[in-house]
Motif scaffolding. Structure first.
Motif, mmCIF file in Angstrom:
data_model
loop_
_atom_site.group_PDB
_atom_site.id
_atom_site.type_symbol
_atom_site.label_atom_id
_atom_site.label_comp_id
_atom_site.label_asym_id
_atom_site.label_seq_id
_atom_site.Cartn_x
_atom_site.Cartn_y
_atom_site.Cartn_z
ATOM 1 N N UNK A 46 20.139 -109.883 16.788
ATOM 2 C CA UNK A 46 18.966 -109.302 15.781
ATOM 3 C C UNK A 46 18.970 -109.984 14.523
ATOM 4 N N UNK A 47 19.913 -110.313 14.063
ATOM 5 C CA UNK A 47 20.109 -110.938 12.778
ATOM 6 C C UNK A 47 19.567 -112.406 12.655
ATOM 7 N N UNK A 48 19.877 -112.901 13.799
ATOM 8 C CA UNK A 48 19.438 -114.496 13.966
ATOM 9 C C UNK A 48 17.905 -114.324 14.075
ATOM 10 N N UNK A 49 17.427 -113.381 14.824
ATOM 11 C CA UNK A 49 15.944 -113.396 15.065
ATOM 12 C C UNK A 49 15.311 -113.047 13.774
ATOM 13 N N UNK A 53 12.515 -114.795 11.850
ATOM 14 C CA UNK A 53 10.911 -114.393 11.333
ATOM 15 C C UNK A 53 10.841 -114.498 9.877
ATOM 16 N N UNK A 54 11.864 -114.476 9.064
ATOM 17 C CA UNK A 54 11.942 -114.512 7.593
ATOM 18 C C UNK A 54 11.328 -116.067 7.144
ATOM 19 N N UNK A 55 11.861 -117.164 7.987
ATOM 20 C CA UNK A 55 11.512 -118.450 7.915
ATOM 21 C C UNK A 55 10.035 -118.525 8.208
ATOM 22 N N UNK A 56 9.475 -117.838 9.288
ATOM 23 C CA UNK A 56 7.883 -117.957 9.661
ATOM 24 C C UNK A 56 7.296 -117.328 8.473
ATOM 25 N N UNK A 57 7.841 -116.050 8.095
ATOM 26 C CA UNK A 57 7.129 -115.449 7.072
ATOM 27 C C UNK A 57 6.846 -116.560 5.576
ATOM 28 N N UNK A 58 7.810 -117.196 5.416
ATOM 29 C CA UNK A 58 7.823 -118.102 4.236
ATOM 30 C C UNK A 58 6.982 -119.171 4.525
ATOM 31 N N UNK A 59 6.944 -119.695 5.735
ATOM 32 C CA UNK A 59 5.805 -120.659 6.127
ATOM 33 C C UNK A 59 4.536 -120.157 6.004
ATOM 34 N N UNK A 60 4.128 -119.014 6.313
ATOM 35 C CA UNK A 60 2.913 -118.456 6.297
ATOM 36 C C UNK A 60 2.553 -118.443 4.960
#
Length: 148
Positions: A46-49, A53-60
């Motif tokens: 879950x921590x790696x997931x 998700x954090x990376x995807x949020x930053x990209x968006x």
């Protein structure tokens, strides 16, 4: 329930409900998770997931600012929708007061005294605040706390 299980269940629900746009975003999330698993040859916890998700949020967020600067409101709206779906899987964000309390606790724990101890302090804070706070904001608050 793990995040990957929750994503899988939500994908099934979106398929059954005919929610094609939400389904597409969930598939993007799962593809990013699978890509990282294949690249690193590990099963993500879950921590790696959350990191994915954090990376995807930053990209968006970056995409939204770029699209707005280029006056492409249609594309910015799509990115905002994707951001909303992705953020639904992230834990609740901490307020500034809670972040400052975590920083103070970490300072007491590590004995950090000045700016030279920032790395040590961030190493303690990062796993505690992962997914709950913007680490750039945390870094700025730590600098403020450690400044002479």
């Amino acid at each position: 329930m793990s995040l990957k299980t929750r994503l899988s269940d939500d994908m099934k629900a979106a398929m059954k409900g005919g929610d094609k746009t939400r389904l597409a975003v969930i598939r993007l999330i799962q593809a990013a998770i699978k890509q990282r698993e294949v690249d690193e040859r590990i099963e993500l916890d879950d921590a790696a997931v959350l990191a994915v998700l954090e990376k995807m949020t930053k990209q968006r967020k970056d995409s939204i600012s770029q699209f707005e600067a280029a006056a492409r409101e249609d594309l910015a709206a799509q990115e905002r929708f994707e951001l909303g779906v992705i953020e639904a899987y992230l834990p609740a964000r901490l307020g500034e007061a809670e972040i400052l309390a975590a920083i103070d606790a970490a300072i007491a724990e590590t004995g950090a005294a000045g700016p030279s101890d920032m790395g040590k302090l961030m190493a303690v804070l990062k796993p505690r605040l992962a997914g709950q706070a913007d680490m750039g904001k945390v870094s700025g608050l730590v600098k403020g706390r450690l400044a002479p």
